[in-house]
Structure formats: structure tokens, C-alpha cells
Design a protein around this motif. Sequence first.
Motif, mmCIF file in Angstrom:
data_model
loop_
_atom_site.group_PDB
_atom_site.id
_atom_site.type_symbol
_atom_site.label_atom_id
_atom_site.label_comp_id
_atom_site.label_asym_id
_atom_site.label_seq_id
_atom_site.Cartn_x
_atom_site.Cartn_y
_atom_site.Cartn_z
ATOM 1 N N LEU A 1 0.862 -1.181 0.000
ATOM 2 C CA LEU A 1 0.000 0.000 0.000
ATOM 3 C C LEU A 1 0.900 1.232 0.000
ATOM 4 N N THR A 2 0.723 2.112 -0.974
ATOM 5 C CA THR A 2 1.624 3.252 -1.162
ATOM 6 C C THR A 2 0.831 4.546 -1.240
ATOM 7 N N HIS A 3 1.407 5.593 -0.669
ATOM 8 C CA HIS A 3 0.833 6.943 -0.720
ATOM 9 C C HIS A 3 1.518 7.697 -1.856
ATOM 10 N N TYR A 4 0.738 8.168 -2.833
ATOM 11 C CA TYR A 4 1.285 8.805 -4.029
ATOM 12 C C TYR A 4 0.861 10.258 -4.112
ATOM 13 N N ALA A 5 1.731 11.049 -4.787
ATOM 14 C CA ALA A 5 1.406 12.413 -5.199
ATOM 15 C C ALA A 5 1.453 12.463 -6.715
ATOM 16 N N ARG A 6 0.527 13.201 -7.308
ATOM 17 C CA ARG A 6 0.504 13.324 -8.759
ATOM 18 C C ARG A 6 1.599 14.281 -9.222
ATOM 19 N N VAL B 1 -6.938 11.421 3.613
ATOM 20 C CA VAL B 1 -5.883 12.055 2.814
ATOM 21 C C VAL B 1 -6.264 13.454 2.366
ATOM 22 N N ARG B 2 -7.458 13.610 1.816
ATOM 23 C CA ARG B 2 -7.844 14.898 1.239
ATOM 24 C C ARG B 2 -7.797 16.050 2.239
ATOM 25 N N PRO C 1 -4.284 17.377 -0.084
ATOM 26 C CA PRO C 1 -5.092 17.350 -1.314
ATOM 27 C C PRO C 1 -4.220 17.019 -2.528
ATOM 28 N N GLY C 2 -4.801 16.296 -3.465
ATOM 29 C CA GLY C 2 -4.066 15.937 -4.671
ATOM 30 C C GLY C 2 -3.247 14.671 -4.535
#
Length: 377
Positions: free
Chosen positions: A36-41, A298-299, A303-304
Amino acid sequence: MESHAGRRVGVENALQLSAVWACIRQTAQTIATLPLTHYARAADGGREPLDERLSEILTVSPNSEQTATEHWEGQIAWLLSNGNCYAERVNTGRRLSALLPLPASRCEPRRLSDGRVVYDINDRGKRDTLPADKVFHVKGFGFGGIKGLSAIRFGLQSIGSGLAADEMAAKMFANGMNPSGFLKFTGTLTPEQRDSTRELLTNFSGSSKAWKVLVLENGMDWQAATLNPEDAQMLETRQFSVEDICRWFGTPPVVIGHSAKGQTMWGSGVEQILISWMTQGLNPLMRRIESRIGRDLVRPERPGTYVEWNREGILQMESKAKAEFLQTLVNGGMMTPNEARTKLNLPSIPGGNTLLVQGAMITLDQLIARAKNEDTP
């Protein structure tokens, strides 16, 4: 709740059925052990993994007692059995600092007259009411209410029948798999003789006393009831019970070690069943949890960004197919050699971060430069 089969059904005794246990365990373990990974765009449309406090809570250690695998495994188990899973959100200021799991059987959401939702919690003999912003709540399949629907509650009759069939089979084994019968006497027995006869028969009951020789005297005769071994084991009934319970949890029987008639436990057919389980069973469940994490956790802070389970771990192919798959991606310029080596747990190589295409295996920018030179008069 009590089923028509005469057995009371709840989460604890439903788990005594191996099919229920296996369906919940296999699904919960499979999802919870995926990365499980936390990503940023990223600006170029890609994504970058994040390493910060929120990422650690969601993907490494949600609280001081659990790892992420243990936490999500428990949450998914509650989601499958109860239709809901809950965790208390502990904040430091406005930032999330921990997620504390709450037993779904002791949490009850309630809508107030002003439209707000609160959660009544009975934990270790203490009753408390928490506002919605203090509870992380994932709802299972339902019709849009404030709670999801429980497979155990609505599968009451199927699970109750399975429990009754298991109990009957166990009693057959307790009697040494010998069918019940009748003792015939030539005359009428006194109450004392009846008691002594019952006491005599207890010495020959049970699987550990099977095949002992019973001595009949004074005109006593034994007449066995007709019951063949297949009826005694109720093989067909118990087999149907497994398949029926799998329907309630959306788990193919082959996943829990049960194969139907004419089906093996190996082969390309089973591989396609596992792919179908991932797309129709696991993926909707993962998307449900990912969406709730993104919306509620998360939001508000980042955000994003978003979290996602790596689905590739489910579809591990055999070596030849995997090599051909990676080779196609590298040769088509969709994956760098180092990205392919990462999939195989191999170290990176110098110059392996450049995209390649077919044709002498030159780099993509060299091919573009060559094309420009050819177009120049």
C-alpha cells in the motif's frame, strides 16, 4: 439470529465453519499483504511515492500496537463479516496521528434529527458517542444507507444449514460412524433393566469404542437402522454448503481449496478464475477502501494525493510468461530496463533508465533525432 436449521448464527460461531473462515481469511490476508503506497501526482502526469507522517500511518504503522498489514487485515475481516469496519481517528491538532481499530460488533452509527451522523460505541463496558469526524468508517455493499450489509446476517440460512450439517456429521463420528438401531427384547423390561441397558450401551458409543463386541443375552436382539455411509457423511450436502457460502463472500471455491466436480486445483483454468476473483471480488473491495481513505483521511491533509494497493502482487505469472510480458513492455518503449529489473527484484544497471524501442535497441531520443535529420533537406 436463529436459522430454520435450528442453529443460532453470529460472527463467532459462523467462523467455526471452515468455508466462512477461509473466505474471510483469504480475502483479508491477500489484500492486506499487498504493498500500500501513498502517491502524489507529478506535473508530467505520472506519480511519485510520498514518505511523510501521513504516509507512515496509512502504509507502515497506523498505531503503536499494529503494523499496516495487521491493521488492514482486521479491518477487512470486519468489513466482510459485519459489512462495516471502524477505527477511531486520533488527531494531534488538525493532523492525523493514529488509527485505533474499533470492533464493528460494538459500533452503531445513528443519524440525528439535524442530519448529523454519530457513532454509539460500547467498548470494554464503557458507552461513548463519537462524532463522525472522529471515526473512520468503511461501508460494505449496501443500498446507500449509513451502514453496509452483513453477509453473515443475510446468509443466515446458508450458514445455519452448514453448521447443522457439520454438527450432524460430527455426531455420526462420535458414534463411531455406526448407524443407530434398535434393541429388541422378548418381554417387557423393568425400569431398573432399562437403566442398566442404557448404561451398557454407553460403553459401546463413540469413535474410540468402535468395533467392540457387544454381548446380547436373555432374548436381546440388535436391529440396525438402514443408513449408508454416503448419507452418514452427507458429502453432497456439505459440498453444496461450501459453494453456497462462497457465493455470499464472492470468493471462488478453488481459492479456499474446494474444487467442484470435474475441476482440478491447477492449470490455466484456475489462473483465469483467480484473475476473475481479482477483478470482480478483490478490486471492488480495494477501491471501496482506497476511496474512503482518500476522502476522509488524505484529502483534508494532503489534497491531490492518494493511496493505492499494488494489484500486480495478485497476478504473479510463471517465469516464462512474466519474462515475455516484461520484454514486450521494454521493447515497446513503455518501461525502462531498470523498471523491469525492479519487477524481478534485481539491482539497477548503468544506463538502464532510458526508454528503448525495437530496431537495434537504440534509445527513443536517438530515434527522434534520426527522424528529424532525415526530414532536413
